[in-house]
Design a protein around this motif. Structure first.
Motif, PDB file in Angstrom:
ATOM      1  N   THR A   1       0.931  -1.167   0.044  1.00 23.02           N
ATOM      2  CA  THR A   1      -0.132   0.043   0.026  1.00 23.02           C
ATOM      3  C   THR A   1       0.901   1.059   0.105  1.00 23.02           C
ATOM      4  OG1 THR A   1      -1.816  -1.094   1.301  1.00 23.02           O
ATOM      5  CG2 THR A   1      -1.673   1.488   1.305  1.00 23.02           C
ATOM      6  N   LEU A   2       1.740   1.332   0.814  1.00 18.96           N
ATOM      7  CA  LEU A   2       2.725   2.416   0.837  1.00 18.96           C
ATOM      8  C   LEU A   2       3.525   2.682  -0.548  1.00 18.96           C
ATOM      9  CD1 LEU A   2       3.816   4.585   3.003  1.00 18.96           C
ATOM     10  CD2 LEU A   2       5.612   3.180   3.507  1.00 18.96           C
ATOM     11  N   PHE A   3       3.815   1.539  -0.968  1.00 22.36           N
ATOM     12  CA  PHE A   3       4.630   1.689  -2.101  1.00 22.36           C
ATOM     13  C   PHE A   3       3.944   2.055  -3.067  1.00 22.36           C
ATOM     14  CE2 PHE A   3       6.273  -0.032  -6.257  1.00 22.36           C
ATOM     15  CZ  PHE A   3       7.851  -0.005  -5.945  1.00 22.36           C
ATOM     16  N   LEU A   4       2.639   1.599  -3.479  1.00 21.94           N
ATOM     17  CA  LEU A   4       1.738   2.197  -4.562  1.00 21.94           C
ATOM     18  C   LEU A   4       1.344   3.667  -4.106  1.00 21.94           C
ATOM     19  CD1 LEU A   4      -0.636  -0.841  -5.045  1.00 21.94           C
ATOM     20  CD2 LEU A   4       1.241  -0.158  -6.460  1.00 21.94           C
ATOM     21  N   LEU A   5       1.154   4.153  -3.043  1.00 22.32           N
ATOM     22  CA  LEU A   5       0.700   5.631  -2.873  1.00 22.32           C
ATOM     23  C   LEU A   5       1.935   6.324  -3.196  1.00 22.32           C
ATOM     24  CD1 LEU A   5      -0.908   5.346   0.804  1.00 22.32           C
ATOM     25  CD2 LEU A   5      -2.070   5.628  -1.552  1.00 22.32           C
ATOM     26  N   VAL A   6       3.101   5.999  -2.855  1.00 18.97           N
ATOM     27  CA  VAL A   6       4.381   6.821  -3.236  1.00 18.97           C
ATOM     28  C   VAL A   6       4.810   6.787  -4.769  1.00 18.97           C
ATOM     29  CG1 VAL A   6       6.881   7.107  -3.003  1.00 18.97           C
ATOM     30  CG2 VAL A   6       5.471   6.450  -0.845  1.00 18.97           C
ATOM     31  N   PHE A   7       4.467   5.603  -5.235  1.00 20.76           N
ATOM     32  CA  PHE A   7       4.638   5.470  -6.779  1.00 20.76           C
ATOM     33  C   PHE A   7       3.387   6.541  -7.545  1.00 20.76           C
ATOM     34  CE2 PHE A   7       3.658   3.308 -10.773  1.00 20.76           C
ATOM     35  CZ  PHE A   7       5.081   3.209 -11.294  1.00 20.76           C
ATOM     36  N   VAL A   8       2.363   6.279  -7.014  1.00 20.08           N
ATOM     37  CA  VAL A   8       1.204   7.023  -7.767  1.00 20.08           C
ATOM     38  C   VAL A   8       1.359   8.496  -7.342  1.00 20.08           C
ATOM     39  CG1 VAL A   8      -1.297   7.546  -7.971  1.00 20.08           C
ATOM     40  CG2 VAL A   8      -0.336   5.316  -7.802  1.00 20.08           C
ATOM     41  N   GLY A   9       1.926   8.842  -6.190  1.00 21.69           N
ATOM     42  CA  GLY A   9       1.883  10.271  -5.956  1.00 21.69           C
ATOM     43  C   GLY A   9       3.192  10.635  -6.699  1.00 21.69           C
ATOM     44  N   GLY A  10       4.452  10.099  -7.096  1.00 24.76           N
ATOM     45  CA  GLY A  10       5.328  10.602  -7.836  1.00 24.76           C
ATOM     46  C   GLY A  10       5.067  10.565  -9.147  1.00 24.76           C
ATOM     47  N   LEU A  11       4.130   9.827  -9.849  1.00 20.79           N
ATOM     48  CA  LEU A  11       3.704   9.732 -11.023  1.00 20.79           C
ATOM     49  C   LEU A  11       3.071  11.135 -11.415  1.00 20.79           C
ATOM     50  CD1 LEU A  11       2.637   6.135 -12.121  1.00 20.79           C
ATOM     51  CD2 LEU A  11       4.663   7.609 -12.929  1.00 20.79           C
ATOM     52  N   LEU A  12       1.899  11.451 -10.498  1.00 21.00           N
ATOM     53  CA  LEU A  12       1.426  12.613 -10.779  1.00 21.00           C
ATOM     54  C   LEU A  12       2.144  13.862 -10.477  1.00 21.00           C
ATOM     55  CD1 LEU A  12      -1.871  11.618  -8.583  1.00 21.00           C
ATOM     56  CD2 LEU A  12      -1.802  11.882 -10.859  1.00 21.00           C
ATOM     57  N   ALA A  13       2.989  13.982  -9.536  1.00 18.68           N
ATOM     58  CA  ALA A  13       3.994  15.008  -9.124  1.00 18.68           C
ATOM     59  C   ALA A  13       4.678  15.282 -10.567  1.00 18.68           C
ATOM     60  CB  ALA A  13       4.903  14.802  -8.031  1.00 18.68           C
TER      61      ALA A  13
END
Length: 318
Positions: free
Chosen positions: A181-193
């Motif tokens: 969950t933490l990995f996906l949140l950071v990954f998706v957040g990084g893509l959006l940023a």
């Protein structure tokens, strides 16, 4: 009984259940430590990608390497978590319990204090042995201890409620779910940023005046850009006639080394500002030297050969 029932009243080792409690705590600490490392690895990798890639493309090999990392991580994660727990979290927890018997304050707070203190100790060791930067290493290690300490405190409270230590799968399955969950949140957040431009590499914007001067590369290559638009080349790779006219990207080498004089101007190729260099002689053709690097350390670079396996030459301020 829970992990810490009567922990503040009896000396370590006086109860038969101490060994079981210690093993359960080590297992829980390893699980909580392991949960954060895939995300930390992702953040570290993202940080390494913030520099200039000179317009390169990772292609299939990059995707394959990323897939291998994703598949191997679950196998490696328990061992990394166990090492972190043994070297950092569990010793800090033992010191915290001993201190809490004699000094006021919650055990988890003392656990954080000792985790930070051990981070300083390990930072000093790495600085002496491998010359790692002490302050940065201490800060990173201290930050790596926060989530495990708080997570371990949560598991202890659950153990006190249920009256028994958490079993192996009772801590490792939540650790796996939390890690994903933490990995996906950071990954998706990084893509959006990245999409909105909050993070990612931005080439410096240099004026014609900032581009003038001497630029040097490997093997004695040099390019002097004069304010009047004149250019002087020394052993400088230049786009070859064969590559430009026939598309022979696989020529060996896929460029021509030229010397002489010519002229230069600013231009743009793709998404990059560039310096366009044209020679007066018949050696090579006009070459686009793209602007890269940073504002404080600008670079000029040119790519020769096939786009997916180009040979890159970089020039820096002379």
């Amino acid at each position: 009984m829970g992990w810490e029932n009567r922990a503040d009243d009896d000396p370590e080792g006086d109860r038969p259940g101490d060994v079981v409690r210690s093993l359960a705590e080590l297992n829980a600490a390893a699980a909580v430590c392991a949960a954060q490392f895939p995300t930390i690895g992702l953040i570290w990798w993202a940080g390494t990608q913030q520099g200039d890639d000179y317009g390169g493309s990772y292609g299939f090999l990059y995707v394959l390497a990323l897939a291998v990392v994703v598949l191997v991580t679950p196998l490696v994660m328990p061992f990394v978590g166990f090492a972190h727990a043994v070297a950092h979290i569990v010793p800090a927890g033992h010191l915290a319990r001993v201190t809490a018997r004699h000094v006021r304050g919650p055990t988890w707070a003392w656990h954080l204090v000792y985790a930070g203190a051990l981070a300083v100790v390990w930072a000093a060791v790495t600085a002496l042995l491998w010359s790692w930067p002490f302050l940065i290493t201490a800060t990173v290690l201290a930050a790596l201890g926060v989530l495990p300490v708080l997570g371990l405190g949560h598991l202890r409270r659950r153990a006190r409620v249920t009256g028994r230590p958490q079993g192996f799968w009772a801590v490792w399955l939540p650790s796996l779910f939390a890690s994903v969950t933490l990995f996906l949140l950071v990954f998706v957040g990084g893509l959006l940023a990245t999409v909105v431009g909050l993070v990612g590499y931005q080439a410096p914007a240099l004026s014609a005046g900032q581009l003038t001067g001497l630029w040097r590369g490997a093997d004695g290559a040099a390019l002097r850009l004069d304010p009047g638009g004149k250019a002087e080349l020394t052993k400088l790779p230049t786009e070859s006639e064969s590559e430009s006219e026939s598309g022979d990207w696989f020529a060996d080498p896929p460029y021509t080394v030229c010397e002489g004089t010519g002229n230069w101007s600013t231009g743009r190729i793709g998404d990059r500002d560039a310096v366009v260099v044209r020679l007066d002689s018949g050696c090579g053709r006009q070459t686009y030297w793209k602007i890269g690097g940073t504002e404080g350390a600008p670079e000029l670079f040119a790519q020769f050969g096939a786009p997916d396996a180009a040979e890159v030459f970089v020039l820096v301020r002379g």
